[in-house]
Design a protein around this motif. Structure first.
Motif, PDB file in Angstrom:
ATOM      1  N   THR A   1       0.799  -1.253  -0.121  1.00  0.00           N
ATOM      2  CA  THR A   1       0.132   0.164  -0.122  1.00  0.00           C
ATOM      3  C   THR A   1       0.757   1.243  -0.117  1.00  0.00           C
ATOM      4  O   THR A   1       0.447   2.247  -0.453  1.00  0.00           O
ATOM      5  CB  THR A   1      -0.921  -0.020   1.272  1.00  0.00           C
TER       6      THR A   1
ATOM      7  N   ARG B   1       2.698   6.084  -3.014  1.00  0.00           N
ATOM      8  CA  ARG B   1       3.541   6.852  -3.549  1.00  0.00           C
ATOM      9  C   ARG B   1       3.234   6.825  -5.061  1.00  0.00           C
ATOM     10  O   ARG B   1       3.682   8.063  -5.636  1.00  0.00           O
ATOM     11  CB  ARG B   1       4.821   6.370  -3.247  1.00  0.00           C
TER      12      ARG B   1
ATOM     13  N   GLU C   1       1.717   9.640   9.025  1.00  0.00           N
ATOM     14  CA  GLU C   1       0.274   9.569   9.547  1.00  0.00           C
ATOM     15  C   GLU C   1      -0.267   8.578   8.830  1.00  0.00           C
ATOM     16  O   GLU C   1       0.373   8.193   7.648  1.00  0.00           O
ATOM     17  CB  GLU C   1      -0.469  10.954   9.875  1.00  0.00           C
TER      18      GLU C   1
ATOM     19  N   VAL D   1      -3.154   7.081   6.484  1.00  0.00           N
ATOM     20  CA  VAL D   1      -4.459   7.316   5.433  1.00  0.00           C
ATOM     21  C   VAL D   1      -5.655   6.943   5.872  1.00  0.00           C
ATOM     22  O   VAL D   1      -5.505   5.707   6.728  1.00  0.00           O
ATOM     23  CB  VAL D   1      -4.039   7.041   3.994  1.00  0.00           C
TER      24      VAL D   1
ATOM     25  N   MET E   1      -8.139   3.272   2.243  1.00  0.00           N
ATOM     26  CA  MET E   1      -7.118   2.105   2.034  1.00  0.00           C
ATOM     27  C   MET E   1      -8.042   0.890   1.821  1.00  0.00           C
ATOM     28  O   MET E   1      -7.587   0.263   0.979  1.00  0.00           O
ATOM     29  CB  MET E   1      -6.610   1.939   3.291  1.00  0.00           C
TER      30      MET E   1
ATOM     31  N   GLY F   1       1.713  -3.849   4.101  1.00  0.00           N
ATOM     32  CA  GLY F   1       1.555  -2.450   4.649  1.00  0.00           C
ATOM     33  C   GLY F   1      -0.007  -2.254   4.774  1.00  0.00           C
ATOM     34  O   GLY F   1      -0.703  -1.352   4.867  1.00  0.00           O
TER      35      GLY F   1
ATOM     36  N   ARG G   1      -3.566  -2.051   8.511  1.00  0.00           N
ATOM     37  CA  ARG G   1      -2.604  -1.119   9.474  1.00  0.00           C
ATOM     38  C   ARG G   1      -3.550  -0.788  10.754  1.00  0.00           C
ATOM     39  O   ARG G   1      -2.905  -0.113  11.454  1.00  0.00           O
ATOM     40  CB  ARG G   1      -2.167   0.128   8.708  1.00  0.00           C
TER      41      ARG G   1
ATOM     42  N   GLN H   1      -9.212  -1.811   9.740  1.00  0.00           N
ATOM     43  CA  GLN H   1      -8.804  -2.348   8.042  1.00  0.00           C
ATOM     44  C   GLN H   1      -8.799  -3.951   8.129  1.00  0.00           C
ATOM     45  O   GLN H   1      -9.244  -4.715   7.139  1.00  0.00           O
ATOM     46  CB  GLN H   1      -7.576  -1.773   7.809  1.00  0.00           C
TER      47      GLN H   1
ATOM     48  N   ARG I   1       6.282   7.440  13.015  1.00  0.00           N
ATOM     49  CA  ARG I   1       5.717   6.251  12.293  1.00  0.00           C
ATOM     50  C   ARG I   1       5.699   5.038  13.306  1.00  0.00           C
ATOM     51  O   ARG I   1       4.996   4.343  13.196  1.00  0.00           O
ATOM     52  CB  ARG I   1       6.452   5.847  10.904  1.00  0.00           C
TER      53      ARG I   1
END
Ligand code: ADP
Length: 187
Positions: free
Chosen positions: A31, A36, A57, A59, A64, A85, A88, A92, A145
């Motif tokens: 992800t 990116r 942070e 999203v 997602m 990823g 998270r 999710q 993070r």
């Protein structure tokens, strides 16, 4: 085969996911890479998430979940996929369960790659010095993070443990040793 690779930033999820992709003909779904790519393309979504990524942070879950739901339905995921990823957050993870149930699909394993915090900082610092292209590879953002991981992502570990799906590997070993540990889980 459908797998989740779990672990803090810098744990080596991407490295292991790329190897499993080649070895088992699975599709790596990162992800971070997808986001990116959106930013690089200048899309509306990219503009919306750019500052969030730069700050380390998360999203929003809605964005997602939609992104992954769309992605796993594509033909290149038919043979299986490795989620890197995602999920998270617990929300999710729950949404993923619904998604898989709707497609009548199961997860084969959730593999947690465990690494000490100090080692993670050293790795990210090195990556920032060598590469320097990722806006979130700075010590300040790295600290955030790590906090985001502890507060929002780590709770998914007991979530999968409770389902009896969690496998843990020692991510302090060499890349090859970590790969061998993963292979022995997937045998
Ligand atoms: P790393 O592998 O170094 O932990 P990623 O490349 O996976 O980082 O992700 C980079 C950034 O993308 C995250 O810090 C976050 O802002 C965003 N992101 C990626 N995946 C998710 C997700 N599932 N939910 C929310 N935000 C995400």
């Amino acid at each position: 085969m459908r797998l989740i690779l779990l672990g803090p930033p810098g744990a080596g999820k991407g490295t292991q996911a790329r190897r499993l992709e080649d070895l088992h003909g699975l599709k790596q779904l990162s992800t971070g890479d997808m986001l990116r790519a959106e930013i690089a393309s200048g899309s509306d979504l990219g503009k919306k998430v750019e500052a969030i990524l730069a700050a380390g942070e998360l999203v929003s879950d809605d964005i997602m979940v939609e992104m992954i739901a769309h992605r796993i339905a594509k033909p290149d995921c038919e043979k299986g996929f490795i989620l890197d990823g995602f999920p998270r957050t617990v929300a999710q993870a729950e949404a993923l369960d619904d998604m898989l149930a709707n497609h009548k699909l199961d997860l084969d394993a959730v593999i947690e790659i465990k690494v000490d915090e100090q080692e993670l900082f050293d790795r990210i610092q090195k990556r920032a010095e060598e590469d320097g292209t990722r806006a979130d590879d700075t010590v300040e953002v790295m600290k955030n993070r790590m906090d985001v991981y502890k507060n929002q992502t780590a709770p998914i570990i007991p979530y999968y443990e409770g389902k009896g799906m969690l496998k843990t590997v020692d991510g302090m070993q060499s890349i090859d040793d970590v790969a061998a540990q993963i292979d022995s889980i997937l045998l």
